[in-house]
Scaffold this motif. Structure first.
Motif, mmCIF file in Angstrom:
data_model
loop_
_atom_site.group_PDB
_atom_site.id
_atom_site.type_symbol
_atom_site.label_atom_id
_atom_site.label_comp_id
_atom_site.label_asym_id
_atom_site.label_seq_id
_atom_site.Cartn_x
_atom_site.Cartn_y
_atom_site.Cartn_z
ATOM 1 N N HIS A 286 0.887 -1.208 0.145
ATOM 2 C CA HIS A 286 -0.066 0.177 0.217
ATOM 3 C C HIS A 286 1.017 1.322 -0.010
ATOM 4 C CE1 HIS A 286 -2.739 2.984 1.373
ATOM 5 N NE2 HIS A 286 -3.780 2.036 1.444
ATOM 6 N N SER A 300 -0.638 -4.519 1.097
ATOM 7 C CA SER A 300 -2.236 -4.458 0.979
ATOM 8 C C SER A 300 -2.706 -6.023 1.187
ATOM 9 C CB SER A 300 -2.103 -4.234 -0.605
ATOM 10 O OG SER A 300 -3.472 -4.390 -0.955
ATOM 11 N N MET A 302 -5.828 -6.632 0.272
ATOM 12 C CA MET A 302 -6.545 -6.884 -1.048
ATOM 13 C C MET A 302 -6.634 -5.605 -2.092
ATOM 14 S SD MET A 302 -10.604 -8.117 -1.339
ATOM 15 C CE MET A 302 -11.403 -7.001 -0.708
ATOM 16 N N SER A 303 -6.460 -5.873 -3.348
ATOM 17 C CA SER A 303 -6.754 -5.115 -4.411
ATOM 18 C C SER A 303 -8.037 -5.357 -4.883
ATOM 19 C CB SER A 303 -5.763 -4.874 -5.528
ATOM 20 O OG SER A 303 -4.392 -4.599 -4.992
ATOM 21 N N VAL A 304 -8.798 -4.278 -5.464
ATOM 22 C CA VAL A 304 -9.891 -4.393 -6.103
ATOM 23 C C VAL A 304 -10.057 -3.673 -7.433
ATOM 24 C CG1 VAL A 304 -11.419 -4.698 -4.151
ATOM 25 C CG2 VAL A 304 -11.182 -2.540 -5.067
ATOM 26 N N ASN A 343 -16.965 -1.578 -6.218
ATOM 27 C CA ASN A 343 -15.586 -1.928 -5.636
ATOM 28 C C ASN A 343 -15.338 -0.801 -4.541
ATOM 29 O OD1 ASN A 343 -13.701 -3.432 -7.735
ATOM 30 N ND2 ASN A 343 -15.423 -2.735 -8.846
ATOM 31 N N ASN A 347 -14.255 -1.100 -0.427
ATOM 32 C CA ASN A 347 -13.390 -0.229 0.358
ATOM 33 C C ASN A 347 -13.651 0.538 1.384
ATOM 34 O OD1 ASN A 347 -10.616 1.087 0.532
ATOM 35 N ND2 ASN A 347 -11.286 2.549 -0.887
ATOM 36 N N MET A 350 -14.400 -1.639 4.617
ATOM 37 C CA MET A 350 -13.111 -2.217 5.199
ATOM 38 C C MET A 350 -12.455 -0.973 6.170
ATOM 39 S SD MET A 350 -12.923 -5.358 4.702
ATOM 40 C CE MET A 350 -14.347 -6.200 3.592
ATOM 41 N N ASN A 359 -8.125 -2.458 6.277
ATOM 42 C CA ASN A 359 -8.218 -1.098 5.489
ATOM 43 C C ASN A 359 -7.065 -0.586 4.756
ATOM 44 O OD1 ASN A 359 -6.778 -0.324 7.458
ATOM 45 N ND2 ASN A 359 -8.042 1.188 8.306
ATOM 46 N N LEU A 361 -6.637 -1.442 1.615
ATOM 47 C CA LEU A 361 -7.291 -1.893 0.122
ATOM 48 C C LEU A 361 -6.489 -1.092 -0.812
ATOM 49 C CD1 LEU A 361 -9.316 -3.778 1.568
ATOM 50 C CD2 LEU A 361 -10.860 -3.020 -0.174
ATOM 51 N N TYR A 388 -11.900 -9.337 -7.106
ATOM 52 C CA TYR A 388 -11.441 -9.304 -5.899
ATOM 53 C C TYR A 388 -9.798 -9.884 -6.132
ATOM 54 C CZ TYR A 388 -15.308 -9.000 -2.601
ATOM 55 O OH TYR A 388 -16.510 -8.577 -1.896
ATOM 56 N N GLY A 412 -16.638 -8.589 2.340
ATOM 57 C CA GLY A 412 -16.969 -7.771 1.090
ATOM 58 C C GLY A 412 -18.277 -8.099 0.547
#
Ligand SMILES: [Zn+2]
Length: 457
Positions: A286, A300, A302-304, A343, A347, A350, A359, A361, A388, A412
């Motif tokens: 991140h 990170s 998760m990425s979206v 998306n 975010n 989170m 958080n 993301l 996701y 999510g």
């Protein structure tokens, strides 16, 4: 505040340009680190194998009259079942696929937990979801890659592994349509990347359009289009490639795999308004965590990604709210707006968990992949799309972060269902999506690269 200027100047950054942070920075990442080397981290016993997943789904189906479970396909190699579960009977149709890459296993684990909540829960939220949504989920699209046993992946005895591709072999003479972006003959045992196997317009390699997939460069084994550029249909041209669309279009799949066919049929029957695909990404950082929290960058969680981004820039064709030049030419403005909201909603949810884990993301850089679920199928029903990308493929990180990745996925999906059901997803500012920082991918001591591609999704 929206980063309009940032986006314009950052337009060249895409999926394939996000590699680079290495060395000391990577070694220092948090949270959860330092972690054991991969060799000690990999332990597949934490995941449901194909048989166990089938049993769990059948159990849930048996105990609840809300659930409809059916086998909609059979995997190419092991001939294991491909399952589809439907729950709810509302007007909004949601289609979800998981583990199309065999080494990306937390989607099915999340689906089982979500199904348990929806099949047995009696809260007002659950009732509202079931009244307003029809959810069609495919818990595991790639049973061959998820359950690769022994040397050829097909046995019952020997080493159990998970790997990205299936075990379907291309055979000379069987088909001419060997797609360079989907077929991996140099792997320990060959197979297809199923998320390059769909195609945008629904053609299969046996129809009259076969020239689209001719192999013209046998030395490189690349399957380029073999028709004159002026004959390429306009709606197939990538807007970012004015002169020569071949480089991009060869990534369109041929739909030869039974797994792709099962997903396509399930998708078209569900006729979804919303399409969601669950994956794992290469370890990512991140980029703004040092500013916020001090110290080195954090990972990170998760990425979206919405199927929308700066790669779709056309001067005159399509304009999305005057933003990022132009939008995705294959989606309506409504579907693009809903994609961004879909998306960004996750975010925002989170952020409620507090700074430090859920958080972190990031945004997954977008580049068109015509053979992928989102680019190949979502335009067909004008569905809003979401990707996701929870962190770490299992052959990179084993089961170490399993609980975290399942939790972020379950939360999510549940917030998505609730917000579509009560309509509050419409309150999300779609442009806030672009305020999420782009993920930075890295190769480090805990990121074993296996040669298919440097940054994987
Ligand atoms: Zn993936």
């Amino acid at each position: 505040m929206h980063r309009r200027q940032f986006l314009k100047t950052g337009a060249a950054v895409g999926t394939f340009a996000l590699i680079g942070t290495t060395g000391a920075q990577a070694r220092d990442y948090r949270p959860g680190g330092p972690w054991a080397p991969n060799e000690r981290a990999v332990n597949y016993s934490g995941y449901l194998d194909n048989e166990q997943l089938g049993e769990r789904l059948q159990q849930i189906d048996k105990r609840s009259d809300r659930v409809e479970l059916q086998q909609v396909g059979t995997s190419a190699g092991r001939e294991d079942p491909i399952w589809e579960v439907t729950i709810g009977d509302g007007n909004e149709s949601v289609h979800i696929i998981n583990q199309i890459h065999g080494d990306e296993p937390t989607g099915p684990e999340a689906m089982v937990r979500i199904l348990q909540r929806l099949a047995r829960g009696n809260s007002p939220q659950v009732e509202e979801i079931l009244d307003n949504l029809t959810i069609t989920m495919m818990p595991r699209v790639n049973p061959d890659g998820s359950n690769f046993v022994g040397e050829d992946g097909l046995g019952d005895e020997g080493e159990f592994r998970q790997r990205r591709i299936n075990t379907n072999e291309w055979e000379e003479g069987d088909t001419r349509y060997k797609n360079a972006n989907s077929y991996y003959y140099w792997a320990d045992h060959p197979g297809y990347d199923l998320n390059r196997g769909f195609n945008l317009l629904g053609h299969d390699p046996f129809d009259e359009q076969e020239a689209w997939w001719n192999v013209v460069d046998e030395e490189e084994e690349l399957a380029y289009l073999d028709i004159p550029i002026e004959e390429v249909p306009l709606d197939l041209k990538d807007p970012s490639v004015d002169e020569n669309p071949y480089d991009v279009l060869w990534s369109m799949g041929t739909n030869v795999n039974p797994e792709n066919q099962a997903v396509t049929e399930s998708y078209m029957e569900a006729d979804p308004d919303w399409a969601i695909t669950h994956h794992h990404q290469t370890p990512a950082l991140h980029p703004e965590t040092p500013e916020k929290g001090g110290g080195p960058q954090w990972q990170s969680v998760m990425s979206v990604m919405a199927p929308f981004g700066p790669h779709y820039i056309r001067e005159d064709e399509y304009d999305y709210a005057g933003y990022v030049g132009d939008g995705n030419p294959y989606m309506s403005e409504d579907a693009q707006t809903r994609s961004l909201q879909l998306n960004q909603l996750v975010n925002e949810r989170m952020q409620d968990f507090g700074y430090g884990l859920f958080n972190t993301l990031t945004r997954f850089g977008y580049g068109p992949l015509w053979g992928s679920y989102l680019d190949g199928l979502a335009p067909r029903t004008d569905a809003a799309g979401m990707l996701y990308e929870v962190s770490h493929q299992s052959d990179d990180r084993g089961q170490k972060a399993l609980g975290t990745m399942v939790k972020v996925s379950v939360e999510g999906f549940m917030t998505t269902f609730e917000s579509i059901a009560d309509g509050s997803i419409g309150d999300v500012d779609p442009l806030d999506y672009f305020d999420m920082p782009l993920a930075e991918y890295f190769s480090g001591p805990f990121s074993r690269q296996r040669g298919l591609r440097e940054s994987r999704e």
